[in-house]
Design an enzyme around this catalytic site. Structure first.
Site, PDB file in Angstrom:
ATOM      1  N   ASP A  84      -3.592   7.188   8.731  1.00 57.84           N
ATOM      2  CA  ASP A  84      -3.161   7.681   7.420  1.00 57.84           C
ATOM      3  C   ASP A  84      -2.508   6.548   6.630  1.00 57.84           C
ATOM      4  O   ASP A  84      -1.597   5.882   7.146  1.00 57.84           O
ATOM      5  CB  ASP A  84      -2.149   8.824   7.676  1.00 57.84           C
ATOM      6  CG  ASP A  84      -1.822   9.615   6.438  1.00 57.84           C
ATOM      7  OD1 ASP A  84      -2.670   9.664   5.522  1.00 57.84           O
ATOM      8  OD2 ASP A  84      -0.724  10.216   6.401  1.00 57.84           O
ATOM      9  N   HIS A  85      -2.961   6.316   5.405  1.00 60.20           N
ATOM     10  CA  HIS A  85      -2.368   5.289   4.528  1.00 60.20           C
ATOM     11  C   HIS A  85      -2.314   3.905   5.180  1.00 60.20           C
ATOM     12  O   HIS A  85      -1.254   3.258   5.237  1.00 60.20           O
ATOM     13  CB  HIS A  85      -0.947   5.683   4.101  1.00 60.20           C
ATOM     14  CG  HIS A  85      -0.904   6.888   3.215  1.00 60.20           C
ATOM     15  ND1 HIS A  85      -1.260   6.863   1.900  1.00 60.20           N
ATOM     16  CD2 HIS A  85      -0.564   8.169   3.479  1.00 60.20           C
ATOM     17  CE1 HIS A  85      -1.131   8.071   1.387  1.00 60.20           C
ATOM     18  NE2 HIS A  85      -0.723   8.892   2.332  1.00 60.20           N
ATOM     19  N   GLU A 135      -8.354   5.767  -1.433  1.00 60.34           N
ATOM     20  CA  GLU A 135      -7.488   6.359  -2.458  1.00 60.34           C
ATOM     21  C   GLU A 135      -7.510   5.564  -3.750  1.00 60.34           C
ATOM     22  O   GLU A 135      -7.414   4.345  -3.745  1.00 60.34           O
ATOM     23  CB  GLU A 135      -6.042   6.425  -1.938  1.00 60.34           C
ATOM     24  CG  GLU A 135      -5.044   6.927  -2.977  1.00 60.34           C
ATOM     25  CD  GLU A 135      -3.613   7.037  -2.439  1.00 60.34           C
ATOM     26  OE1 GLU A 135      -3.423   7.225  -1.220  1.00 60.34           O
ATOM     27  OE2 GLU A 135      -2.687   6.921  -3.260  1.00 60.34           O
ATOM     28  N   ASN A 228      -3.291  17.299   3.323  1.00 57.81           N
ATOM     29  CA  ASN A 228      -2.386  16.566   4.237  1.00 57.81           C
ATOM     30  C   ASN A 228      -0.982  17.173   4.218  1.00 57.81           C
ATOM     31  O   ASN A 228      -0.402  17.344   3.138  1.00 57.81           O
ATOM     32  CB  ASN A 228      -2.254  15.115   3.784  1.00 57.81           C
ATOM     33  CG  ASN A 228      -3.505  14.306   4.021  1.00 57.81           C
ATOM     34  OD1 ASN A 228      -4.580  14.859   4.228  1.00 57.81           O
ATOM     35  ND2 ASN A 228      -3.374  12.998   3.988  1.00 57.81           N
ATOM     36  N   ILE A 229      -0.484  17.429   5.397  1.00 61.75           N
ATOM     37  CA  ILE A 229       0.861  18.007   5.499  1.00 61.75           C
ATOM     38  C   ILE A 229       1.689  17.257   6.537  1.00 61.75           C
ATOM     39  O   ILE A 229       1.243  17.049   7.660  1.00 61.75           O
ATOM     40  CB  ILE A 229       0.771  19.507   5.872  1.00 61.75           C
ATOM     41  CG1 ILE A 229       0.022  20.226   4.741  1.00 61.75           C
ATOM     42  CG2 ILE A 229       2.157  20.110   6.104  1.00 61.75           C
ATOM     43  CD1 ILE A 229       0.062  21.707   4.770  1.00 61.75           C
ATOM     44  N   THR A 231       5.763  16.663   5.705  1.00 66.04           N
ATOM     45  CA  THR A 231       7.174  17.014   5.469  1.00 66.04           C
ATOM     46  C   THR A 231       7.525  18.425   5.948  1.00 66.04           C
ATOM     47  O   THR A 231       8.595  18.636   6.542  1.00 66.04           O
ATOM     48  CB  THR A 231       7.493  16.864   3.962  1.00 66.04           C
ATOM     49  OG1 THR A 231       7.206  15.509   3.599  1.00 66.04           O
ATOM     50  CG2 THR A 231       8.939  17.160   3.652  1.00 66.04           C
TER      51      THR A 231
END
Ligand code: G3H
Ligand code: ZN
Length: 282
Positions: A84-85, A135, A228-229, A231
């Site tokens: 991710d990222h 992205e 995307n989850i 938090t």
């Protein structure tokens, strides 16, 4: 079974459904997410940010852990292990460690550089049969300690990204990582609609925590196939730990034993994932 995200995302996209990407932070997280998704019998994408990978001990640890949990817990659903990222370097590291999917986040780079590196990685992924997410536009808020301003995805830039053959595109439509501020302006659905009608490809919505179900549903109807989850689970875990510590004496009943200490947080993670996976089933 460890899979890339190609088939599960394409299926979701065709049927106007969604696959949830849930970030993992440690063994407990990974185990509870796998158990919950397996119970619900739905595919799952486990997202690992570069800093989470570092916390685990490295990309190889993440891969071995996920592989071993799938085996020992007899997980039957498709599981995608997704960086991710990632920077360009992170992507190469994750590929080397046998991740089945990557997200290259070049959103802070000048557009041409982002496109060039995305293209290179897309070619590598094609050869290795991995899925790739890129992205453009920027997701606001803090991720891995880096704070970004929202910047909206540009239609022409998105068209150029579609041409390089990526599997999914993370869009900036006003979404924010972390908690949404009280003065948040909301999602730009007209931009999402325009992107969807022009590109006809699966989109990814980052910053899924804290967006209303009505808005998430609208996103899914407009081409978002991956949400995307992170938090939401971090809060559920922290709240459960807080409540255990506040209501129990750590020195009584061997409450200091981590297996006791993390019992409630583990249940909280499991229950939260079940709640998330129960959304938008029909
Ligand atoms: O890449 C991960 C996410 O976009 C998660 O965002 O922490 O706001 O749910 P969140
Ligand atoms: Zn994100």
């Amino acid at each position: 079974m460890l899979v890339n995200a190609k088939e599960i995302i394409q299926n979701a996209y065709k049927n106007k459904k969604v696959v949830f990407h849930i970030n993992i932070n440690n063994l407990e997280w990974t185990k509870q997410i796998l158990l919950a998704a397996n119970y619900k019998n739905v595919p799952i994408i486990l997202g690992v940010s570069p800093s989470a990978a570092k916390y685990f001990g490295g990309y190889n640890v993440c891969y071995s852990l996920v592989k071993s949990l799938i085996k020992d817990l007899k997980i039957k659903i498709p599981v995608c292990l997704h960086l991710d990222h990632g920077s360009y370097f992170d992507c190469l590291e994750a590929i080397k460690a046998k991740f089945s999917s990557i997200m290259f986040d070049g959103s802070k780079l000048p557009f041409e550089k982002n496109l060039e590196l995305s293209k290179k990685l897309s070619e590598i992924c094609k050869k290795k049969n991995l899925s790739i997410e890129c992205e453009i536009g920027r997701i606001g808020g803090a991720e891995d300690g880096v704070i970004s301003e929202i910047s909206y995805t540009n239609l022409n830039e998105a068209k150029a990204f579609k041409k390089i053959g990526i599997d999914m595109l993370a869009v900036g439509i006003g979404n924010i990582h972390g908690e949404y501020p009280s003065d948040w302006k909301g999602l730009n659905f007209s931009l999402l609609k325009e992107l969807n009608e022009t590109l006809n490809m699966p989109f990814v919505l980052h910053g899924g925590s804290g967006i209303s179900d009505t808005d998430l549903k609208k996103c899914i109807s407009l081409g978002v196939s991956k949400i995307n989850i992170n938090t939401e689970l971090q809060i559920a875990n922290a709240r459960a730990l807080e409540s255990f510590i506040k209501t129990n004496d750590i020195m009584e009943n061997k409450n200091y034993n981590p297996r006791r200490l993390y019992k409630l947080p583990n249940e909280a993670i499991y229950n939260k994932v079940i709640e998330i996976l129960d959304k938008f089933k029909e």
